[in-house]
Design a protein around this motif. Sequence first.
Motif, PDB file in Angstrom:
ATOM      1  N   ARG A   1      13.082  -1.296  -7.799  1.00  0.00           N
ATOM      2  CA  ARG A   1      12.269  -2.026  -6.825  1.00  0.00           C
ATOM      3  C   ARG A   1      12.037  -1.195  -5.567  1.00  0.00           C
ATOM      4  NH1 ARG A   1       7.948  -4.310  -5.417  1.00  0.00           N
ATOM      5  NH2 ARG A   1       8.103  -5.668  -3.588  1.00  0.00           N
ATOM      6  N   ALA A   2      13.060  -0.468  -5.112  1.00  0.00           N
ATOM      7  CA  ALA A   2      12.884   0.397  -3.941  1.00  0.00           C
ATOM      8  C   ALA A   2      11.846   1.472  -4.220  1.00  0.00           C
ATOM      9  CB  ALA A   2      14.222   1.029  -3.557  1.00  0.00           C
ATOM     10  N   LEU A   3      11.910   2.046  -5.408  1.00  0.00           N
ATOM     11  CA  LEU A   3      10.925   3.061  -5.788  1.00  0.00           C
ATOM     12  C   LEU A   3       9.520   2.472  -5.799  1.00  0.00           C
ATOM     13  CD1 LEU A   3      10.305   5.916  -6.826  1.00  0.00           C
ATOM     14  CD2 LEU A   3      10.773   5.081  -9.143  1.00  0.00           C
ATOM     15  N   GLU A   4       9.409   1.261  -6.296  1.00  0.00           N
ATOM     16  CA  GLU A   4       8.109   0.586  -6.324  1.00  0.00           C
ATOM     17  C   GLU A   4       7.568   0.364  -4.914  1.00  0.00           C
ATOM     18  OE1 GLU A   4       6.156  -3.412  -8.407  1.00  0.00           O
ATOM     19  OE2 GLU A   4       8.309  -3.297  -8.061  1.00  0.00           O
ATOM     20  N   LEU A   5       8.434  -0.065  -4.008  1.00  0.00           N
ATOM     21  CA  LEU A   5       8.006  -0.322  -2.629  1.00  0.00           C
ATOM     22  C   LEU A   5       7.460   0.940  -1.970  1.00  0.00           C
ATOM     23  CD1 LEU A   5      10.919  -2.593  -1.345  1.00  0.00           C
ATOM     24  CD2 LEU A   5       8.513  -3.245  -1.539  1.00  0.00           C
ATOM     25  N   PHE A   6       8.176   2.038  -2.099  1.00  0.00           N
ATOM     26  CA  PHE A   6       7.741   3.268  -1.438  1.00  0.00           C
ATOM     27  C   PHE A   6       6.544   3.893  -2.149  1.00  0.00           C
ATOM     28  CE2 PHE A   6      12.207   3.137   0.179  1.00  0.00           C
ATOM     29  CZ  PHE A   6      11.872   2.988   1.514  1.00  0.00           C
ATOM     30  N   THR A   7       6.455   3.708  -3.455  1.00  0.00           N
ATOM     31  CA  THR A   7       5.277   4.185  -4.181  1.00  0.00           C
ATOM     32  C   THR A   7       4.040   3.435  -3.721  1.00  0.00           C
ATOM     33  OG1 THR A   7       6.632   4.756  -6.115  1.00  0.00           O
ATOM     34  CG2 THR A   7       4.254   4.505  -6.466  1.00  0.00           C
ATOM     35  N   GLU A   8       4.174   2.136  -3.517  1.00  0.00           N
ATOM     36  CA  GLU A   8       3.050   1.335  -3.018  1.00  0.00           C
ATOM     37  C   GLU A   8       2.653   1.780  -1.612  1.00  0.00           C
ATOM     38  OE1 GLU A   8       4.598  -2.596  -3.299  1.00  0.00           O
ATOM     39  OE2 GLU A   8       4.212  -2.777  -5.455  1.00  0.00           O
ATOM     40  N   ALA A   9       3.644   2.100  -0.780  1.00  0.00           N
ATOM     41  CA  ALA A   9       3.348   2.563   0.581  1.00  0.00           C
ATOM     42  C   ALA A   9       2.587   3.886   0.550  1.00  0.00           C
ATOM     43  CB  ALA A   9       4.643   2.717   1.377  1.00  0.00           C
ATOM     44  N   VAL A  10       2.977   4.783  -0.346  1.00  0.00           N
ATOM     45  CA  VAL A  10       2.252   6.054  -0.494  1.00  0.00           C
ATOM     46  C   VAL A  10       0.807   5.801  -0.882  1.00  0.00           C
ATOM     47  CG1 VAL A  10       2.013   8.101  -1.946  1.00  0.00           C
ATOM     48  CG2 VAL A  10       4.247   7.494  -1.030  1.00  0.00           C
ATOM     49  N   ALA A  11       0.600   4.899  -1.828  1.00  0.00           N
ATOM     50  CA  ALA A  11      -0.752   4.608  -2.298  1.00  0.00           C
ATOM     51  C   ALA A  11      -1.624   4.051  -1.168  1.00  0.00           C
ATOM     52  CB  ALA A  11      -0.704   3.626  -3.463  1.00  0.00           C
TER      53      ALA A  11
END
Length: 221
Positions: free
Chosen positions: A201-211
């Motif tokens: 979930r943490a990886l998903e959050l930061f990946t979304e922020a990058v996008a």
Amino acid sequence: MPPAEDRAERAERILDAAAELLLRAGYRRTTVEDVAERADVGKGTVYLHWKNREELFLAVLLRESVRALEDLVAAIAADPLAVRFSRLTEIQYANVLRRPLLRAGYADDAETLGKLLPKLHGKLDPRHAEAFVEYLELLAANDLLRTDRPVRDLVVAFQAVLHGFLGRTPPPEPALIADVVAHAFEPLAVSTRQLRAVAPRALELFTEAVALDRKQLERAY
């Protein structure tokens, strides 16, 4: 009109030139003409991408921010235990130290950036900051963060620590800020099992922020 790929490559070349000149001469002494000459394009070509000088240099800073966050995402993807708050801080702190323009912002280096940094935050999608809050809430819900203070209070305290470290010359070693964060923000015992559980979930959050940030940056391309 040139193909989209050619346009993006040209924009990257202009941003490279602007970043180099920003570090060398500073915001106040760098003109659009200087950037155009360094990038080997016409002045009017720069304005095809950015409407004014300020927008151009804000794009330079936004690109640096995106790249630092992309490196963080890669670190979490490679090692789920990197989601531990102290370890994640150490990684991102080192990312900033490798990027002089980002560090100049944290150090309030007006000679390099003028008054650009406060305006950079207005360029970021509001969900960017909320991703960090949600990350801390995720840690707190899984006993990986102190819970005696509201998460948003911890955000304020953490930002003060981060700015304090990055504002020093020379900056302290990354291991020191990791130690401070571990003692100030984490419980005495941090479960490896829980870290692995929250990592996706943490990886998903930061990946979304990058996008989100990448989308903001590429609008001119």
